[in-house]
Motif scaffolding. Structure first.
Motif, PDB file in Angstrom:
ATOM      1  N   VAL A 172      44.058  39.761  36.424  1.00 19.09           N
ATOM      2  CA  VAL A 172      44.156  39.070  37.706  1.00 19.09           C
ATOM      3  C   VAL A 172      45.034  37.834  37.551  1.00 19.09           C
ATOM      4  O   VAL A 172      44.648  36.876  36.887  1.00 19.09           O
ATOM      5  CB  VAL A 172      42.774  38.682  38.250  1.00 19.09           C
ATOM      6  CG1 VAL A 172      42.925  37.984  39.590  1.00 19.09           C
ATOM      7  CG2 VAL A 172      41.875  39.900  38.366  1.00 19.09           C
ATOM      8  N   GLU A 173      46.202  37.881  38.191  1.00 15.95           N
ATOM      9  CA  GLU A 173      47.147  36.775  38.123  1.00 15.95           C
ATOM     10  C   GLU A 173      46.914  35.772  39.249  1.00 15.95           C
ATOM     11  O   GLU A 173      46.419  36.140  40.322  1.00 15.95           O
ATOM     12  CB  GLU A 173      48.603  37.290  38.221  1.00 15.95           C
ATOM     13  CG  GLU A 173      49.009  38.281  37.172  1.00 15.95           C
ATOM     14  CD  GLU A 173      48.852  39.722  37.616  1.00 15.95           C
ATOM     15  OE1 GLU A 173      49.567  40.597  37.096  1.00 15.95           O
ATOM     16  OE2 GLU A 173      48.006  39.974  38.502  1.00 15.95           O
ATOM     17  N   SER A 174      47.314  34.536  38.998  1.00 11.01           N
ATOM     18  CA  SER A 174      47.255  33.497  40.018  1.00 11.01           C
ATOM     19  C   SER A 174      48.262  32.412  39.665  1.00 11.01           C
ATOM     20  O   SER A 174      48.831  32.412  38.565  1.00 11.01           O
ATOM     21  CB  SER A 174      45.857  32.904  40.119  1.00 11.01           C
ATOM     22  OG  SER A 174      45.487  32.286  38.901  1.00 11.01           O
ATOM     23  N   GLY A 175      48.475  31.491  40.610  1.00 12.41           N
ATOM     24  CA  GLY A 175      49.328  30.346  40.332  1.00 12.41           C
ATOM     25  C   GLY A 175      50.712  30.396  40.946  1.00 12.41           C
ATOM     26  O   GLY A 175      51.470  29.430  40.861  1.00 12.41           O
ATOM     27  N   GLY A 176      51.060  31.516  41.565  1.00 13.11           N
ATOM     28  CA  GLY A 176      52.357  31.603  42.205  1.00 13.11           C
ATOM     29  C   GLY A 176      52.421  30.738  43.453  1.00 13.11           C
ATOM     30  O   GLY A 176      51.426  30.157  43.885  1.00 13.11           O
ATOM     31  N   GLY A 177      53.622  30.656  44.027  1.00 11.89           N
ATOM     32  CA  GLY A 177      53.793  29.874  45.236  1.00 11.89           C
ATOM     33  C   GLY A 177      55.247  29.630  45.547  1.00 11.89           C
ATOM     34  O   GLY A 177      56.142  30.205  44.923  1.00 11.89           O
ATOM     35  N   LEU A 178      55.464  28.744  46.509  1.00 13.18           N
ATOM     36  CA  LEU A 178      56.809  28.361  46.930  1.00 13.18           C
ATOM     37  C   LEU A 178      57.164  27.044  46.255  1.00 13.18           C
ATOM     38  O   LEU A 178      56.399  26.076  46.336  1.00 13.18           O
ATOM     39  CB  LEU A 178      56.856  28.208  48.446  1.00 13.18           C
ATOM     40  CG  LEU A 178      58.154  27.642  49.044  1.00 13.18           C
ATOM     41  CD1 LEU A 178      59.320  28.588  48.773  1.00 13.18           C
ATOM     42  CD2 LEU A 178      57.969  27.412  50.535  1.00 13.18           C
ATOM     43  N   VAL A 179      58.309  27.008  45.607  1.00  8.07           N
ATOM     44  CA  VAL A 179      58.734  25.807  44.885  1.00  8.07           C
ATOM     45  C   VAL A 179      60.225  25.626  45.066  1.00  8.07           C
ATOM     46  O   VAL A 179      60.955  26.604  45.219  1.00  8.07           O
ATOM     47  CB  VAL A 179      58.342  25.908  43.393  1.00  8.07           C
ATOM     48  CG1 VAL A 179      59.057  27.073  42.723  1.00  8.07           C
ATOM     49  CG2 VAL A 179      58.575  24.604  42.668  1.00  8.07           C
ATOM     50  N   GLN A 180      60.665  24.373  45.053  1.00  2.00           N
ATOM     51  CA  GLN A 180      62.088  24.083  45.181  1.00  2.00           C
ATOM     52  C   GLN A 180      62.820  24.334  43.862  1.00  2.00           C
ATOM     53  O   GLN A 180      62.208  24.264  42.789  1.00  2.00           O
ATOM     54  CB  GLN A 180      62.289  22.631  45.611  1.00  2.00           C
ATOM     55  CG  GLN A 180      61.815  22.331  47.023  1.00  2.00           C
ATOM     56  CD  GLN A 180      62.148  20.908  47.437  1.00  2.00           C
ATOM     57  OE1 GLN A 180      62.379  20.034  46.612  1.00  2.00           O
ATOM     58  NE2 GLN A 180      62.177  20.674  48.742  1.00  2.00           N
ATOM     59  N   GLY A 234      64.537  23.764  40.510  1.00  2.00           N
ATOM     60  CA  GLY A 234      64.277  22.684  39.575  1.00  2.00           C
ATOM     61  C   GLY A 234      62.811  22.383  39.372  1.00  2.00           C
ATOM     62  O   GLY A 234      62.448  21.617  38.471  1.00  2.00           O
ATOM     63  N   GLY A 235      61.969  22.974  40.192  1.00  2.00           N
ATOM     64  CA  GLY A 235      60.538  22.723  40.114  1.00  2.00           C
ATOM     65  C   GLY A 235      59.841  23.533  39.040  1.00  2.00           C
ATOM     66  O   GLY A 235      60.485  24.261  38.269  1.00  2.00           O
ATOM     67  N   SER A 236      58.522  23.413  39.014  1.00  2.00           N
ATOM     68  CA  SER A 236      57.711  24.055  37.974  1.00  2.00           C
ATOM     69  C   SER A 236      56.482  24.713  38.578  1.00  2.00           C
ATOM     70  O   SER A 236      56.000  24.306  39.634  1.00  2.00           O
ATOM     71  CB  SER A 236      57.254  23.013  36.951  1.00  2.00           C
ATOM     72  OG  SER A 236      58.348  22.406  36.300  1.00  2.00           O
ATOM     73  N   LEU A 237      55.994  25.714  37.876  1.00  2.00           N
ATOM     74  CA  LEU A 237      54.739  26.380  38.215  1.00  2.00           C
ATOM     75  C   LEU A 237      54.066  26.810  36.924  1.00  2.00           C
ATOM     76  O   LEU A 237      54.736  27.004  35.905  1.00  2.00           O
ATOM     77  CB  LEU A 237      54.982  27.622  39.082  1.00  2.00           C
ATOM     78  CG  LEU A 237      55.322  27.454  40.557  1.00  2.00           C
ATOM     79  CD1 LEU A 237      55.693  28.805  41.156  1.00  2.00           C
ATOM     80  CD2 LEU A 237      54.158  26.830  41.320  1.00  2.00           C
ATOM     81  N   ARG A 238      52.761  27.000  36.996  1.00  2.00           N
ATOM     82  CA  ARG A 238      52.026  27.566  35.872  1.00  2.00           C
ATOM     83  C   ARG A 238      51.245  28.767  36.370  1.00  2.00           C
ATOM     84  O   ARG A 238      50.365  28.632  37.216  1.00  2.00           O
ATOM     85  CB  ARG A 238      51.082  26.552  35.259  1.00  2.00           C
ATOM     86  CG  ARG A 238      50.464  27.033  33.944  1.00  2.00           C
ATOM     87  CD  ARG A 238      49.323  26.149  33.499  1.00  2.00           C
ATOM     88  NE  ARG A 238      49.002  26.332  32.091  1.00  2.00           N
ATOM     89  CZ  ARG A 238      47.839  26.014  31.539  1.00  2.00           C
ATOM     90  NH1 ARG A 238      46.887  25.483  32.296  1.00  2.00           N
ATOM     91  NH2 ARG A 238      47.625  26.191  30.251  1.00  2.00           N
ATOM     92  N   LEU A 239      51.569  29.918  35.836  1.00  2.00           N
ATOM     93  CA  LEU A 239      50.872  31.146  36.187  1.00  2.00           C
ATOM     94  C   LEU A 239      49.743  31.398  35.190  1.00  2.00           C
ATOM     95  O   LEU A 239      49.876  31.100  34.004  1.00  2.00           O
ATOM     96  CB  LEU A 239      51.828  32.330  36.183  1.00  2.00           C
ATOM     97  CG  LEU A 239      53.115  32.185  36.994  1.00  2.00           C
ATOM     98  CD1 LEU A 239      53.906  33.494  36.947  1.00  2.00           C
ATOM     99  CD2 LEU A 239      52.828  31.752  38.407  1.00  2.00           C
ATOM    100  N   SER A 240      48.651  31.970  35.695  1.00  2.00           N
ATOM    101  CA  SER A 240      47.518  32.343  34.848  1.00  2.00           C
ATOM    102  C   SER A 240      47.194  33.806  35.060  1.00  2.00           C
ATOM    103  O   SER A 240      47.459  34.371  36.128  1.00  2.00           O
ATOM    104  CB  SER A 240      46.299  31.496  35.189  1.00  2.00           C
ATOM    105  OG  SER A 240      46.533  30.132  34.967  1.00  2.00           O
ATOM    106  N   CYS A 241      46.603  34.405  34.056  1.00  2.00           N
ATOM    107  CA  CYS A 241      46.168  35.805  34.136  1.00  2.00           C
ATOM    108  C   CYS A 241      44.852  35.920  33.386  1.00  2.00           C
ATOM    109  O   CYS A 241      44.815  35.743  32.163  1.00  2.00           O
ATOM    110  CB  CYS A 241      47.220  36.717  33.538  1.00  2.00           C
ATOM    111  SG  CYS A 241      46.697  38.435  33.335  1.00  2.00           S
ATOM    112  N   VAL A 242      43.791  36.212  34.123  1.00  2.00           N
ATOM    113  CA  VAL A 242      42.476  36.389  33.513  1.00  2.00           C
ATOM    114  C   VAL A 242      42.264  37.872  33.229  1.00  2.00           C
ATOM    115  O   VAL A 242      42.411  38.709  34.119  1.00  2.00           O
ATOM    116  CB  VAL A 242      41.369  35.847  34.422  1.00  2.00           C
ATOM    117  CG1 VAL A 242      40.014  36.086  33.789  1.00  2.00           C
ATOM    118  CG2 VAL A 242      41.582  34.362  34.681  1.00  2.00           C
ATOM    119  N   ALA A 243      41.912  38.171  31.988  1.00  2.00           N
ATOM    120  CA  ALA A 243      41.773  39.557  31.550  1.00  2.00           C
ATOM    121  C   ALA A 243      40.315  39.916  31.307  1.00  2.00           C
ATOM    122  O   ALA A 243      39.509  39.076  30.883  1.00  2.00           O
ATOM    123  CB  ALA A 243      42.566  39.771  30.268  1.00  2.00           C
ATOM    124  N   SER A 244      39.977  41.185  31.547  1.00  2.73           N
ATOM    125  CA  SER A 244      38.650  41.692  31.247  1.00  2.73           C
ATOM    126  C   SER A 244      38.731  43.185  30.997  1.00  2.73           C
ATOM    127  O   SER A 244      39.723  43.836  31.336  1.00  2.73           O
ATOM    128  CB  SER A 244      37.670  41.393  32.394  1.00  2.73           C
ATOM    129  OG  SER A 244      38.107  41.998  33.586  1.00  2.73           O
TER     130      SER A 244
END
Length: 122
Positions: free
Chosen positions: A5-13, A15-25
């Motif tokens: 299950v991924e999360s953390g995406g979005g709209l960014v300008q 030069g910007g930054s994001l951190r994506l996460s993925c919880v595994a089971s």
């Protein structure tokens, strides 16, 4: 069953930054090679990065090398992707995947999650 299950995406300008996460089971995360791939509309999937089970090996596509960082926390069954200096061409759906074979490149074999959308736009 494997669940990612991924999360953390979005709209960014740009030069910007994001951190994506993925919880595994559903599998032994600490012994699994994991990776991130992305897919933009109308294109095939593009391998982004791979990390070994103990984090000793990290590998990147040339298009993201020096800007993205893959990491993992085996105690939390979580995979991460830090995205910095984002460009409009980084816009895509980002998927984490458990790699069974062919773990470096677009031909990997293994289950993946449902994805999280990253849009880079001014």
């Amino acid at each position: 069953a494997v669940r990612l299950v991924e999360s953390g995406g979005g709209l960014v300008q740009p030069g910007g930054s994001l951190r994506l996460s993925c919880v595994a089971s559903g599998f032994n995360f600490s012994t699994a090679v994991m990776l991130w791939v992305r897919q933009a509309p109308g294109t095939g999937r593009e391998w982004v990065s791979t990390i070994s089970s103990g984090s000793s090996g990290t590998y990147y596509a040339d298009s993201v090398k020096g800007r993205f960082t893959i990491s993992r926390d085996n105690a939390k069954n979580t995979l991460y992707l830090e995205l910095n200096s984002l460009k409009t061409e980084d816009t895509a759906m980002y998927y984490c995947a458990k790699c069974d074979t062919k773990c470096l490149g677009d031909s990997f074999v293994g289950p993946r999650g449902q994805g999280t959308q990253v849009t880079v736009s001014s």
